[in-house]
Write an enzyme that holds these catalytic residues in place. Sequence first.
Site, short mmCIF file in Angstrom:
data_model
loop_
_atom_site.label_atom_id
_atom_site.label_comp_id
_atom_site.label_asym_id
_atom_site.label_seq_id
_atom_site.Cartn_x
_atom_site.Cartn_y
_atom_site.Cartn_z
N SER A 1 -4.17 -60.78 0.82
CA SER A 1 -3.69 -61.83 1.73
C SER A 1 -4.08 -61.67 3.19
CB SER A 1 -2.16 -61.95 1.63
OG SER A 1 -1.81 -62.65 0.46
N LYS B 1 2.54 -63.04 11.43
CA LYS B 1 2.82 -63.77 10.19
C LYS B 1 4.34 -63.97 10.07
CE LYS B 1 1.63 -63.66 5.24
NZ LYS B 1 1.09 -62.84 4.14
N SER C 1 -2.58 -65.33 1.64
CA SER C 1 -1.48 -66.11 2.15
C SER C 1 -1.35 -66.08 3.67
CB SER C 1 -0.16 -65.60 1.54
OG SER C 1 0.10 -64.28 1.95
#
Lengths: 92, 474
Positions: free
Chosen positions: B178, B79, B154
Amino acid sequence: MITKQQMQDLAMLARVGVPEAELDQVAGEIDAIVGYIDILNTVNVEDIVDMPLQVNVTHADANATTTGTYFDTLIAAAPDSQDGFYKVPKIL
Amino acid sequence: MALDLKNLTIEKAHAMLVAKEISVAELVEAHLAHARIADKEIHAFIELFEHESDRVAKAQAMIDAGTATMLTGIPYGIKDNILVEGHIASAGSRMLRDYTASYSATVIKKLDAVGAIPMGRTNMDDAAMGSSTESSYYGPTKNPRNTSRVPGGSSGGSAAAVAADMCLFALGTDTGGSVRQPASFCGIVGMVPTYGAVSRSGAIPMGSSLDQIAPFAKNVAEAKVVFDVIKGFDGMDAQTLTQETRAKLAEKPAGKVIGVPRHLLEMEGINAEVKANFDASIEKLKTLGYEIRDIELPHAHLSLAVYYIIMPAEVSTNLSRLDGMRYAFRAPGKDLLETYMKTKYEGFGKEVRRRILLGTYVLSAGYYDAYYNKAIKVRSLIKSDYEKVFASGVDSVLVPTSPSVAFKPGEKSDPLSMYLADIFTVTANLCHMPAISVPSGVDSEGLPFGIQFTANQGMEETMFSIANDFEKNS
């Protein structure tokens, strides 16, 4: 209801620009969220002693690296610099 | 030889590497080649790392020397808010678009030590704020299971990268769901560890009393393999648990009792097919020999409201450092104040700005007691609800991961409706409990459902064991 003036004060406090044209919309969105979180007013918390999940942990402030090791890397990451110094807008 | 990436797992790749059926370079290149093409549509990656030959060589040497472990030579996605030295880490944000990491996150160092290969940085909502990956500065990611749907967020890019077989596992961060919610939307496994189990050093912070780094994988066993590598005390994250604390937390009896808070399923906005799938999952657990026990969590319905006070409060504090002075983006104004205001307005997207404003509001002098102080008290009430349930002999609390399957882009345009996507996931973060989302079938349109097992603090082993049982019998 959050007023336009309160919204401007909040933006100033947060140092986040909110253009005049967006004030009403953002205030409306914050209002809607605050309306939702107001559900907490249904709970009586008077007798509750906060049990913090976390405590401050401190550790020895040892030098992890030799002074200067990251100097160039960090200055290179600055939006603006001059002669090895950060260059920032005038404060006074 | 052509690799069947779709059916490839860490375990299978490891066996092939050790048997010298493929080299690390071939394994990594196969994934990169697939990603170069498939990602034109999906957009899981912001950037592919094409020059990792040093890491590849080191991993191959470990294999050749017979010191390889399960993740040696395995390509993984990262990420974009986790730092890898020498690479950009932008947190999906214009604010950090040009920010190059000067050091690697502890989790990356741990994965380097076992020879795993970072394959690229994955897309995410702007500064990790969102539940759909639509707010990324780099544009949205599509759900590989159905490209007309969002992948969740996310950490949507990490979920999509694993689901589309572009890498064998990926790292995400989970502040309120997330990792688990996008795992659920994309039909893979995602977890959040006990708070403090994994070091956050080198992860760009969002809500520091909530944030954890966590893995996505194709199955439960492999999520555990990654977790076991990245966990552990780290002096660089003062909230990490020591080995002794972790061992003590794990000293609880473990059995086969599943607690079901049915009252939470009666809240508004929970899709009927999700409820039906939840009931079917309960029936399956019964046939696997689990005892299903109805439980009450009297304050759990307040979790989302508590979360949307504490998280923005911490966001407004954490993000204040991004002021355009020492690093990151700067939008010059006529004076210092205008520079600050313009930098944050132009550097962050709408949702991030909204959360900074909301956080500033709940922390401001007139409202601190009414909101922030109240929220931390209700947080302790929610925690004590869970403590009572676990003390009564329940091993895992079962809820759906998300109130709906993957939705369409633009469908949740007002902020509050997007926030409701987190309703079942925020509790684990608030109470510092581990939780895992496991695929539990598909709906009438073929979109994946996820079921979430939450365990007591430090009880990851129990959580993995139950989740594994469930998955094996799917």
